[in-house]
Write a protein that holds these residues in place. Structure first.
Motif, PDB file in Angstrom:
ATOM      1  N   ILE A  67      31.643  18.256  22.109  1.00  0.00           N
ATOM      2  CA  ILE A  67      31.691  18.397  23.572  1.00  0.00           C
ATOM      3  C   ILE A  67      31.148  17.129  24.211  1.00  0.00           C
ATOM      4  CG2 ILE A  67      30.811  19.676  25.568  1.00  0.00           C
ATOM      5  CD1 ILE A  67      30.633  22.139  23.795  1.00  0.00           C
ATOM      6  N   LYS A  68      31.934  16.539  25.081  1.00  0.00           N
ATOM      7  CA  LYS A  68      31.517  15.308  25.747  1.00  0.00           C
ATOM      8  C   LYS A  68      30.316  15.582  26.657  1.00  0.00           C
ATOM      9  CE  LYS A  68      36.054  13.084  25.691  1.00  0.00           C
ATOM     10  NZ  LYS A  68      37.160  12.510  26.517  1.00  0.00           N
ATOM     11  N   GLY A  69      29.281  14.778  26.470  1.00  0.00           N
ATOM     12  CA  GLY A  69      28.082  14.925  27.275  1.00  0.00           C
ATOM     13  C   GLY A  69      26.962  15.664  26.575  1.00  0.00           C
ATOM     14  N   LEU A  70      27.301  16.477  25.586  1.00  0.00           N
ATOM     15  CA  LEU A  70      26.280  17.253  24.878  1.00  0.00           C
ATOM     16  C   LEU A  70      25.728  16.443  23.705  1.00  0.00           C
ATOM     17  CD1 LEU A  70      24.687  19.831  24.390  1.00  0.00           C
ATOM     18  CD2 LEU A  70      26.640  20.719  23.083  1.00  0.00           C
ATOM     19  N   SER A  71      24.428  16.280  23.694  1.00  0.00           N
ATOM     20  CA  SER A  71      23.774  15.550  22.604  1.00  0.00           C
ATOM     21  C   SER A  71      23.996  16.272  21.280  1.00  0.00           C
ATOM     22  CB  SER A  71      22.277  15.436  22.897  1.00  0.00           C
ATOM     23  OG  SER A  71      21.581  14.958  21.766  1.00  0.00           O
ATOM     24  N   LYS A  72      24.410  15.542  20.253  1.00  0.00           N
ATOM     25  CA  LYS A  72      24.653  16.133  18.935  1.00  0.00           C
ATOM     26  C   LYS A  72      23.380  16.762  18.379  1.00  0.00           C
ATOM     27  CE  LYS A  72      28.564  13.283  17.431  1.00  0.00           C
ATOM     28  NZ  LYS A  72      28.888  12.767  18.773  1.00  0.00           N
ATOM     29  N   GLU A  73      22.219  16.175  18.713  1.00  0.00           N
ATOM     30  CA  GLU A  73      20.947  16.706  18.226  1.00  0.00           C
ATOM     31  C   GLU A  73      20.632  18.075  18.844  1.00  0.00           C
ATOM     32  OE1 GLU A  73      21.353  13.607  19.365  1.00  0.00           O
ATOM     33  OE2 GLU A  73      21.294  12.584  17.409  1.00  0.00           O
ATOM     34  N   ARG A  74      21.256  18.388  19.978  1.00  0.00           N
ATOM     35  CA  ARG A  74      20.979  19.660  20.655  1.00  0.00           C
ATOM     36  C   ARG A  74      22.093  20.677  20.467  1.00  0.00           C
ATOM     37  NH1 ARG A  74      16.882  20.373  24.225  1.00  0.00           N
ATOM     38  NH2 ARG A  74      15.547  18.545  24.534  1.00  0.00           N
ATOM     39  N   GLY A 116      29.428  22.974  14.973  1.00  0.00           N
ATOM     40  CA  GLY A 116      30.261  21.798  14.710  1.00  0.00           C
ATOM     41  C   GLY A 116      31.166  21.480  15.883  1.00  0.00           C
ATOM     42  N   GLU A 117      31.734  22.521  16.490  1.00  0.00           N
ATOM     43  CA  GLU A 117      32.608  22.310  17.646  1.00  0.00           C
ATOM     44  C   GLU A 117      31.815  21.843  18.860  1.00  0.00           C
ATOM     45  OE1 GLU A 117      36.171  25.563  16.901  1.00  0.00           O
ATOM     46  OE2 GLU A 117      34.209  26.275  17.623  1.00  0.00           O
ATOM     47  N   ARG A 118      30.590  22.362  18.995  1.00  0.00           N
ATOM     48  CA  ARG A 118      29.771  21.949  20.146  1.00  0.00           C
ATOM     49  C   ARG A 118      29.399  20.467  20.056  1.00  0.00           C
ATOM     50  NH1 ARG A 118      27.516  27.239  19.713  1.00  0.00           N
ATOM     51  NH2 ARG A 118      25.753  26.507  18.437  1.00  0.00           N
ATOM     52  N   LYS A 119      29.296  19.933  18.841  1.00  0.00           N
ATOM     53  CA  LYS A 119      28.965  18.514  18.683  1.00  0.00           C
ATOM     54  C   LYS A 119      30.050  17.603  19.256  1.00  0.00           C
ATOM     55  CE  LYS A 119      25.961  18.964  14.637  1.00  0.00           C
ATOM     56  NZ  LYS A 119      25.767  18.645  13.207  1.00  0.00           N
ATOM     57  N   ASP A 171      22.954  22.593  18.103  1.00  0.00           N
ATOM     58  CA  ASP A 171      22.630  23.874  17.457  1.00  0.00           C
ATOM     59  C   ASP A 171      21.679  24.731  18.281  1.00  0.00           C
ATOM     60  OD1 ASP A 171      20.636  21.997  17.114  1.00  0.00           O
ATOM     61  OD2 ASP A 171      20.007  22.787  15.160  1.00  0.00           O
ATOM     62  N   ILE A 172      20.927  24.134  19.202  1.00  0.00           N
ATOM     63  CA  ILE A 172      19.952  24.908  19.986  1.00  0.00           C
ATOM     64  C   ILE A 172      20.353  25.048  21.450  1.00  0.00           C
ATOM     65  CG2 ILE A 172      18.036  24.240  18.491  1.00  0.00           C
ATOM     66  CD1 ILE A 172      17.225  22.180  20.650  1.00  0.00           C
ATOM     67  N   PHE A 173      21.428  24.372  21.836  1.00  0.00           N
ATOM     68  CA  PHE A 173      21.804  24.336  23.251  1.00  0.00           C
ATOM     69  C   PHE A 173      22.181  25.708  23.796  1.00  0.00           C
ATOM     70  CE2 PHE A 173      25.145  23.959  26.502  1.00  0.00           C
ATOM     71  CZ  PHE A 173      24.451  23.270  27.489  1.00  0.00           C
ATOM     72  N   GLU A 185      30.382  28.278  33.867  1.00  0.00           N
ATOM     73  CA  GLU A 185      31.576  27.775  33.194  1.00  0.00           C
ATOM     74  C   GLU A 185      31.197  27.006  31.933  1.00  0.00           C
ATOM     75  OE1 GLU A 185      35.082  24.485  34.068  1.00  0.00           O
ATOM     76  OE2 GLU A 185      34.137  25.496  35.772  1.00  0.00           O
ATOM     77  N   ILE A 186      30.178  26.161  32.038  1.00  0.00           N
ATOM     78  CA  ILE A 186      29.718  25.379  30.886  1.00  0.00           C
ATOM     79  C   ILE A 186      29.165  26.300  29.804  1.00  0.00           C
ATOM     80  CG2 ILE A 186      27.957  23.729  30.119  1.00  0.00           C
ATOM     81  CD1 ILE A 186      28.372  22.302  32.837  1.00  0.00           C
ATOM     82  N   TYR A 187      28.398  27.292  30.210  1.00  0.00           N
ATOM     83  CA  TYR A 187      27.834  28.239  29.242  1.00  0.00           C
ATOM     84  C   TYR A 187      28.947  29.015  28.527  1.00  0.00           C
ATOM     85  CZ  TYR A 187      25.445  32.336  27.359  1.00  0.00           C
ATOM     86  OH  TYR A 187      24.991  33.326  26.524  1.00  0.00           O
ATOM     87  N   ASN A 188      29.906  29.515  29.274  1.00  0.00           N
ATOM     88  CA  ASN A 188      31.009  30.291  28.677  1.00  0.00           C
ATOM     89  C   ASN A 188      31.865  29.427  27.759  1.00  0.00           C
ATOM     90  OD1 ASN A 188      30.318  32.726  29.935  1.00  0.00           O
ATOM     91  ND2 ASN A 188      31.454  32.196  31.799  1.00  0.00           N
ATOM     92  N   MET A 189      31.989  28.149  28.093  1.00  0.00           N
ATOM     93  CA  MET A 189      32.770  27.235  27.263  1.00  0.00           C
ATOM     94  C   MET A 189      32.065  26.962  25.938  1.00  0.00           C
ATOM     95  SD  MET A 189      32.750  23.647  26.462  1.00  0.00           S
ATOM     96  CE  MET A 189      32.067  22.782  27.881  1.00  0.00           C
ATOM     97  N   THR A 190      30.741  26.839  25.979  1.00  0.00           N
ATOM     98  CA  THR A 190      30.001  26.500  24.755  1.00  0.00           C
ATOM     99  C   THR A 190      29.745  27.714  23.863  1.00  0.00           C
ATOM    100  OG1 THR A 190      27.899  26.713  25.963  1.00  0.00           O
ATOM    101  CG2 THR A 190      28.862  24.515  25.809  1.00  0.00           C
ATOM    102  N   LYS A 191      29.658  28.902  24.436  1.00  0.00           N
ATOM    103  CA  LYS A 191      29.259  30.062  23.633  1.00  0.00           C
ATOM    104  C   LYS A 191      30.355  30.523  22.671  1.00  0.00           C
ATOM    105  CE  LYS A 191      30.456  33.923  26.730  1.00  0.00           C
ATOM    106  NZ  LYS A 191      29.909  35.016  27.554  1.00  0.00           N
ATOM    107  N   VAL A 192      31.592  30.085  22.900  1.00  0.00           N
ATOM    108  CA  VAL A 192      32.680  30.477  22.001  1.00  0.00           C
ATOM    109  C   VAL A 192      32.901  29.445  20.901  1.00  0.00           C
ATOM    110  CG1 VAL A 192      33.839  31.836  23.775  1.00  0.00           C
ATOM    111  CG2 VAL A 192      34.412  29.420  23.519  1.00  0.00           C
TER     112      VAL A 192
END
Length: 303
Positions: free
Chosen positions: A59-66, A54-57, A68-70, A43-50
């Motif tokens: 996401i609550k809990g996801l490090s901004k530094e990661r 900039g949008e991934r930054k 682009d590579i997450f 679920e987390i993977y499918n949510m982030t892959k779309v």
């Protein structure tokens, strides 16, 4: 390899866990031993892959530094899950650095007999506890637990939970003696204790917090994702054992050598073997008698 859990280390795994924790409003900050199902990983993977970087930054809990590579790293985790048909992901709070340290400390490469014992001993040393008193309280509590299992109606083995609570019940004194039971709760609930699940750790924390009186509030609303009403019953039953045994070593002098229990129809008699007379210990233990009777339905006699 089917249906076995995987233990993950490193930044990608921790970020998956942090996203999960934020999404589920999980009440414990400690990532070590945090458990995530395969469905939630997908679920987390499918949510982030779309989302773009900039949008991934956002996401609550996801490090901004990661951000682009997450996605690539998470995709590798998902692929591993699919290929090995894995069931659950457990997050390790340790990484390669800790592995190198342990390898250096354990130079003979002999595995630890008990990861939990090693972890508890480290905490007792770190918090400068009275180790002799802690071990004496655990010795007496374990004896009482084994003797009274039949009337406590406890089916599963709670030995390691009770052991953690008994050995670390005074850890809060490192912060302040006053209300140290409350400090002990915070320390046990939030420390990285190897060998325990979050549920086991939280139960141990509550048992330790109740070692003085029965007035420490158990917040089921806050921790409903982790413990149940049945767990609360177990906590109360184990806590009264710890409270009795803490009083049996109230002088922190190991005066009580052994205890022996006799279970009758309406009574439980604890017979004490001691180095010297123990009127103070017996008097303090009898303060627990009303709570003991409420929990077990039997009167407590100590002689």
């Amino acid at each position: 390899m089917k249906n076995v859990p995987i233990i993950g280390i490193g930044g990608t795994i921790r970020n998956i866990a942090k996203i999960s924790r934020k999404k589920n409003n999980y009440p414990i900050d400690n990532l070590h031993n945090y458990q995530i199902s395969i469905d939630e990983v997908f679920e987390i993977y499918n949510m982030t892959k779309v989302k773009d970087s900039g949008e991934r930054k956002k996401i609550k809990g996801l490090s901004k530094e990661r951000a682009d590579i997450f996605l690539g790293a998470a995709g590798a985790v998902v692929t591993l899950f699919e290929f090995l048909e894995l069931r659950d992901l457990y997050v390790s709070g340790c990484g390669l650095r800790e592995g190198i340290i342990y390898e250096y400390i354990l130079q003979n490469n002999t595995p630890l007999n008990s990861v939990l014992d090693f972890s508890i001993n480290n905490h007792m040393l770190n918090y400068e506890m009275d180790i002799n008193h802690a071990k004496q309280v655990w010795k007496l509590t374990q004896s009482l637990y084994n003797d009274l299992k039949s009337i406590l109606n406890i089916d599963d083995d709670y030995n390691k939970i009770l052991k953690t609570a008994a050995l670390l019940h005074d850890s809060g004194i490192r912060i302040s003696y006053y209300d140290h039971h409350a400090h002990s709760f915070y320390i046990i609930a939030n420390s990285k204790i190897n060998g325990l699940s979050h549920k086991e750790q939280l139960m141990a924390a509550y048992i330790a917090a109740l070692h003085r009186k029965n007035d420490f509030k158990i917040d089921l609303n806050k921790y409903e994702k982790i413990i149940t009403e049945r767990d609360l019953e177990i906590i109360q039953k184990l806590a009264i054992l710890l409270r009795i045994c803490e009083n049996l070593d109230s002088g922190a002098n190991s005066n009580i050598i052994n205890i022996f229990c006799s279970i009758e129809y309406i009574t439980v008699t604890i017979s004490i073997e001691s180095k010297a007379d123990s009127p103070l210990e017996i008097s303090q233990c009898l303060d627990c008698a009303p709570a003991f009777e409420k929990i077990t339905g039997k009167k407590l006699i100590i002689q």
